[in-house]
Design an enzyme around this catalytic site. Structure first.
Site, short mmCIF file in Angstrom:
data_model
loop_
_atom_site.label_atom_id
_atom_site.label_comp_id
_atom_site.label_asym_id
_atom_site.label_seq_id
_atom_site.Cartn_x
_atom_site.Cartn_y
_atom_site.Cartn_z
N TRP A 103 0.82 -1.22 0.00
CA TRP A 103 0.00 0.00 0.00
C TRP A 103 0.85 1.26 0.00
O TRP A 103 0.55 2.21 -0.72
CB TRP A 103 -0.99 0.00 1.17
CG TRP A 103 -2.16 -0.91 0.90
CD1 TRP A 103 -2.49 -2.05 1.57
CD2 TRP A 103 -3.13 -0.77 -0.15
NE1 TRP A 103 -3.60 -2.62 1.01
CE2 TRP A 103 -4.02 -1.86 -0.05
CE3 TRP A 103 -3.35 0.16 -1.17
CZ2 TRP A 103 -5.10 -2.05 -0.91
CZ3 TRP A 103 -4.42 -0.03 -2.04
CH2 TRP A 103 -5.28 -1.11 -1.90
N ASP A 169 -1.60 6.33 6.68
CA ASP A 169 -2.68 5.55 6.09
C ASP A 169 -2.96 4.42 7.07
O ASP A 169 -2.17 3.47 7.17
CB ASP A 169 -2.25 5.00 4.72
CG ASP A 169 -3.29 4.06 4.12
OD1 ASP A 169 -4.32 3.80 4.77
OD2 ASP A 169 -3.05 3.56 2.99
N LYS A 193 -12.73 -1.75 6.20
CA LYS A 193 -11.92 -2.76 6.87
C LYS A 193 -12.43 -2.98 8.30
O LYS A 193 -12.64 -4.09 8.71
CB LYS A 193 -10.45 -2.36 6.91
CG LYS A 193 -9.89 -1.87 5.56
CD LYS A 193 -9.73 -2.97 4.54
CE LYS A 193 -9.50 -2.49 3.12
NZ LYS A 193 -8.30 -1.73 2.89
C1 LIG Z 1 -7.80 -1.09 1.53
C2 LIG Z 1 -6.68 -0.14 1.65
C3 LIG Z 1 -6.52 0.95 0.78
C4 LIG Z 1 -7.40 1.19 -0.41
O1 LIG Z 1 -8.70 1.45 -0.13
P1 LIG Z 1 -9.76 1.68 -1.28
O2 LIG Z 1 -10.96 2.04 -0.48
O3 LIG Z 1 -9.92 0.40 -2.04
O4 LIG Z 1 -9.31 2.79 -2.13
C5 LIG Z 1 -5.48 1.80 1.01
N1 LIG Z 1 -4.60 1.60 2.02
C6 LIG Z 1 -4.71 0.55 2.85
C7 LIG Z 1 -3.71 0.37 3.94
C8 LIG Z 1 -5.75 -0.35 2.69
O5 LIG Z 1 -5.86 -1.41 3.53
#
Ligand SMILES: *Cc1c(COP(=O)(O)O)cnc(C)c1O
Length: 362
Positions: A103, A169, A193
């Site tokens: 990511w 993030d 998540k």
């Molecule tokens: C799932 C995830 C993303 C991407 O999320 P989207 O909603 O699909 O754009 C970005 N960073 C991390 C750490 C993630 O787990």
């Protein structure tokens, strides 16, 4: 009574607390006597405003978000934020990214379209790299605090001392543990998540970082514009906010091991992860390859030493009521995501299954 639902280890969109799903079902056609589904309400009406304000207040309380941080309820997901972030914060200048896995690597690539990006350090997806090369004149340092695909988690946030804000993030471990706000300038995460349905993205931004967006930044994704309008500059993802709000209430009332709320959720997450990792470490068939210092409490990738058993493993798991254990396509193997809503019973059932499968095939 319906039969118990299977345990769902999806990395996202992911399992939700069952009491929340029941409440959503019960309120689907008529939210609290309003005669409307939440999906059918004006986002500016008093009913939805009350839902929104409670969700915001509960989230602020749960994570002890300081008063000088704004909480934005946005759309666009984590990948959207990879672009909105440099558009809002970089001023077209420098951004340092620490690559700890898939990511953060993606974030660096996207930010490069708007800013001068330097990889400050790059790990191997199993360890957090040391010796970061940080620039004093960077606009921010970007870190992914839980690498959902690699299963690498920061158990303590880095404390930057060069006067540059840290951006995290935290998509896949948001609300699983407290956040040390004194080390952070901005945090973002998609809801799907650990928080609620896909479509909602949360941004926590310190006041002083607002107001520097590039001209090309779309107004609907300009943090200052969104903050000034209490996340109602355009129609927010109302239903997702409502479900997230119910999840916040569920976390607030959660009790475990003599604790309550986020502390209880965190303790259960610690216990679930310990149970699962010790099962892998004791096994001759399975292995998790992440360094013990940064193993994720949320996403646990693992491999069968004999990859030819993968299909049989997944089929047997499904038959045992254990869903979505297939690993991300980029790394293969398996992955068990054990977010807040996964009960301890789910992890125990998985561990029993792992032992049973190893006894038969190992
Ligand atoms: C799932 C995830 C993303 C991407 O999320 P989207 O909603 O699909 O754009 C970005 N960073 C991390 C750490 C993630 O787990």
């Amino acid at each position: 009574m319906t039969s118990p639902r299977p345990f769902n280890f999806s990395a996202g969109p992911a399992t939700l607390p069952e009491p929340v799903l029941h409440q959503v079902a019960a309120e689907m056609l008529d939210w609290q006597g309003s005669g409307m589904s939440v999906m059918e309400m004006s986002h500016r009406g008093k009913e939805f405003i009350s839902i929104y304000e409670r969700a915001e207040a509960d989230l602020r309380e749960l994570l002890a978000v300081p008063a000088n941080f704004r909480i934005l309820f946005m759309q666009g997901g984590g990948l959207g934020e990879n672009a909105f972030l440099p558009m809002n914060l970089s001023r077209g200048g420098k951004v340092d990214v620490v690559v700890t896995g898939s990511w953060s690597r993606k974030s660096a690539a996207e930010a490069r379209r708007y800013a001068d990006v330097q990889i400050a350090a790059e790990g191997n997806g199993r360890e957090i790299p040391r010796d970061w090369r940080l620039r004093d004149d960077a606009a921010y340092v970007h870190v992914c605090t839980n690498e959902t695909i690699d299963g690498v988690e920061f158990h303590e946030l880095p404390q930057l001392t060069h006067g540059v804000p840290l951006v995290i993030d935290c998509s896949s471990h948001l609300l699983s543990r407290p956040i040390a706000w004194d080390r952070v300038g901005l945090a973002f995460g998609g809801a799907q998540k650990n928080i609620g349905p896909a479509g909602l993205t949360l941004v926590f931004v310190r006041d002083d970082l607002l107001g520097h967006a590039l001209d090309i930044c779309p107004s609907a994704f300009n943090y200052q514009t969104v903050a000034a309008a209490q996340s109602m500059y355009n129609t927010p993802p109302t239903f997702a906010i409502y479900v997230a709000g119910l999840v916040f209430q569920w976390v607030k009332g959660f009790e475990y091991a003599g604790k309550q709320g986020l502390a209880a959720i965190e303790q259960r997450n610690i216990d679930k992860a310990a149970l699962l990792y010790s099962a892998f470490d004791a096994s001759g068939l399975y292995e998790n390859r992440v360094d013990a210092s940064c193993r994720s409490r949320m996403n646990v990738p693992f491999f069968l030493r004999d990859e030819k058993l993968n299909d049989a493993f997944l089929a047997a798991a499904k038959a045992a009521g254990l869903l979505q254990l297939k690993g991300h396509k980029s790394v293969g193997g398996m992955r068990a995501s054990i977010y807040n809503a996964m009960p301890l019973e789910g992890v125990k059932t998985l561990v029993d299954f792992l032992k049973d499968f190893e006894a038969r095939y190992g």
